[in-house]
Design an enzyme around this catalytic site. Structure first.
Site, PDB file in Angstrom:
ATOM      1  N   HIS A 125       0.641  -1.112   0.134  1.00 48.76           N
ATOM      2  CA  HIS A 125      -0.255   0.052   0.002  1.00 48.76           C
ATOM      3  C   HIS A 125       0.860   1.224   0.039  1.00 48.76           C
ATOM      4  O   HIS A 125       0.454   2.320   0.184  1.00 48.76           O
ATOM      5  CB  HIS A 125      -0.970   0.094   1.164  1.00 48.76           C
ATOM      6  N   CYS A 136       6.209  13.843 -13.179  1.00 51.38           N
ATOM      7  CA  CYS A 136       7.242  13.285 -13.692  1.00 51.38           C
ATOM      8  C   CYS A 136       7.471  11.869 -13.171  1.00 51.38           C
ATOM      9  O   CYS A 136       8.083  10.987 -13.653  1.00 51.38           O
ATOM     10  CB  CYS A 136       8.668  14.096 -13.519  1.00 51.38           C
ATOM     11  N   ALA A 237       1.416  -9.629  18.539  1.00 55.58           N
ATOM     12  CA  ALA A 237       2.701  -9.808  17.829  1.00 55.58           C
ATOM     13  C   ALA A 237       3.749  -9.490  18.511  1.00 55.58           C
ATOM     14  O   ALA A 237       4.859 -10.367  18.641  1.00 55.58           O
ATOM     15  CB  ALA A 237       2.581  -8.951  16.523  1.00 55.58           C
TER      16      ALA A 237
HETATM   17  P1  OAD Z   1      -7.159  -3.802  10.278  1.00 59.19           P
HETATM   18  O1  OAD Z   1      -7.066  -2.481  11.030  1.00 59.19           O
HETATM   19  O2  OAD Z   1      -8.282  -4.200   9.562  1.00 59.19           O
HETATM   20  O3  OAD Z   1      -6.771  -4.939  11.376  1.00 59.19           O
HETATM   21  C1  OAD Z   1      -5.846  -4.920  12.239  1.00 59.19           C
HETATM   22  C2  OAD Z   1      -5.872  -6.359  12.924  1.00 59.19           C
HETATM   23  O4  OAD Z   1      -4.663  -6.378  13.914  1.00 59.19           O
HETATM   24  C3  OAD Z   1      -7.240  -6.820  13.732  1.00 59.19           C
HETATM   25  O5  OAD Z   1      -7.422  -8.081  13.256  1.00 59.19           O
HETATM   26  C4  OAD Z   1      -6.838  -6.804  15.238  1.00 59.19           C
HETATM   27  O6  OAD Z   1      -7.110  -7.938  15.984  1.00 59.19           O
HETATM   28  C5  OAD Z   1      -5.194  -7.121  15.038  1.00 59.19           C
HETATM   29  N1  OAD Z   1      -4.219  -6.651  16.195  1.00 59.19           N
HETATM   30  C6  OAD Z   1      -4.529  -5.605  16.872  1.00 59.19           C
HETATM   31  N2  OAD Z   1      -3.638  -5.428  17.943  1.00 59.19           N
HETATM   32  C7  OAD Z   1      -2.645  -6.366  17.657  1.00 59.19           C
HETATM   33  C8  OAD Z   1      -1.537  -6.753  18.104  1.00 59.19           C
HETATM   34  N3  OAD Z   1      -0.933  -6.156  19.013  1.00 59.19           N
HETATM   35  N4  OAD Z   1      -0.844  -7.910  17.566  1.00 59.19           N
HETATM   36  C9  OAD Z   1      -1.276  -8.616  16.389  1.00 59.19           C
HETATM   37  N5  OAD Z   1      -2.443  -8.067  15.800  1.00 59.19           N
HETATM   38  C10 OAD Z   1      -3.198  -7.206  16.431  1.00 59.19           C
HETATM   39  O7  OAD Z   1      -5.429  -3.673   9.582  1.00 59.19           O
HETATM   40  P2  OAD Z   1      -5.347  -4.302   8.191  1.00 59.19           P
HETATM   41  O8  OAD Z   1      -5.873  -5.532   7.897  1.00 59.19           O
HETATM   42  O9  OAD Z   1      -3.829  -3.881   7.989  1.00 59.19           O
HETATM   43  O10 OAD Z   1      -5.544   0.136   3.442  1.00 59.19           O
HETATM   44  O11 OAD Z   1      -6.020  -3.321   7.046  1.00 59.19           O
HETATM   45  C11 OAD Z   1      -5.885  -3.420   5.715  1.00 59.19           C
HETATM   46  C12 OAD Z   1      -6.067  -2.170   5.025  1.00 59.19           C
HETATM   47  O12 OAD Z   1      -7.254  -1.611   5.619  1.00 59.19           O
HETATM   48  C13 OAD Z   1      -4.737  -1.229   5.399  1.00 59.19           C
HETATM   49  O13 OAD Z   1      -3.604  -1.494   4.868  1.00 59.19           O
HETATM   50  C14 OAD Z   1      -5.557   0.144   5.021  1.00 59.19           C
HETATM   51  C15 OAD Z   1      -7.126   0.160   5.370  1.00 59.19           C
HETATM   52  O14 OAD Z   1      -7.987   0.438   4.597  1.00 59.19           O
HETATM   53  C16 OAD Z   1      -5.374   1.093   2.901  1.00 59.19           C
HETATM   54  O15 OAD Z   1      -5.249   2.044   3.391  1.00 59.19           O
HETATM   55  C17 OAD Z   1      -5.132   1.138   1.138  1.00 59.19           C
END
Ligand code: OAD
Length: 251
Positions: A125, A136, A237
């Site tokens: 992303h 450019c 994590a």
């Molecule tokens: P999310 O915010 O959707 O999910 C975060 C996940 O991390 C959840 O499943 C939580 O349970 C988990 N979580 C929370 N604390 C944690 C910890 N300490 N250790 C491990 N896991 C933990 O984030 P993404 O899946 O990354 O896209 O979201 C995907 C995309 O949605 C992002 O990249 C962004 C957003 O729209 C764009 O901006 C294009």
């Protein structure tokens, strides 16, 4: 299999693997204080100045109000100012050095994997730390927030845009292809800190599984991937990843 710690079997598989791929999401940075988008386990960010994230980070808004989009991303860069990699990021930096083939794919735009020491990161992303010229095409590191000029300009005079994938846009050329190659070739595929609802990133653990990888999920909550994972470790994590070690189980 569901567990709350790294079992001996998982540790043994890890120590004996030579090809490992990892997909991370916002959750890996939660313990560093970066808000996630969904799920619990830390602060979440849904909206800013009364607008939902899906609108602020959209190609439509960039076309109509680039200043507001830059203010939103500058706000997010400001949130990162004093943020440091946590034990989860640091574990992944150590893994890169250890495996014959190691691929780290992230949905995050916070740059924390590189700060932790990972040299090869597939940023699906993009990155909050860079702008890209709409004239450019050059990408450049941005100065620290707040930006002196909004929207910022390239040295060629063109307008910069965030080097980030917005809703409604394609992924950077080649990034997803490299990620699917790694998913197809790895023995173990880790899915760490992602709700796995944003595509095409969410296909990666599924395609790794179809190609025969052992899929290990690390997340304090169950997700859509949980029923398909070979193992889900319910935990943070930063607490779980350091439990994987290479020591006594190495063949
Ligand atoms: P999310 O915010 O959707 O999910 C975060 C996940 O991390 C959840 O499943 C939580 O349970 C988990 N979580 C929370 N604390 C944690 C910890 N300490 N250790 C491990 N896991 C933990 O984030 P993404 O899946 O990354 O896209 O979201 C995907 C995309 O949605 C992002 O990249 C962004 C957003 O729209 C764009 O901006 C294009």
């Amino acid at each position: 299999m569901m567990t709350d710690h790294v079992t001996d079997d998982l540790r043994r598989r890890f120590a004996q693997a030579s090809r490992v791929a990892v997909l991370t999401g916002a959750g890996i940075s939660a313990e560093s204080g970066v808000p996630t988008f969904r799920g619990g386990g830390g602060a979440t960010i849904w909206e800013w100045r009364g607008k939902p994230v899906s609108e602020l980070s959209s190609a439509e808004l960039l076309a109509t109000d680039p200043k507001l989009v830059w203010e939103w991303f500058d706000h997010r860069r400001g949130l990162l100012k004093d943020v440091k990699p946590n034990a989860g990021h640091l574990a992944l930096a150590a893994w890169e050095k250890r495996f014959d083939a190691f691929t780290l794919v992230t949905q995050n735009i916070d740059g924390l994997h590189a700060t932790a020491g990972n040299r090869e990161v597939i940023e699906l992303h993009g990155s909050l730390l860079r702008g890209r010229c709409t004239r450019c095409g050059t990408t450049r590191e941005l100065p620290p927030p707040p930006l002196p000029e909004m929207p910022p300009r390239c040295s060629c005079g063109g307008l910069l845009r965030p080097d980030v994938v917005l809703f409604g846009e394609d992924l950077p050329p080649g990034a997803y292809e490299r990620a699917t190659d790694a998913a197809a070739l790895c023995e173990i595929f880790f899915v760490i800190g992602t709700s796995a609802v944003v595509y095409p990133a969410a296909y990666l653990p599924r395609s790794a599984k179809l190609a025969g990888a052992f899929v290990i999920e690390v997340n304090p909550e169950e997700t859509d991937i949980t029923p398909r994972a070979d193992a889900t470790i319910l935990g943070k994590a930063g607490e779980i990843l350091p439990q994987f070690d290479f020591g006594p189980h190495k063949a």
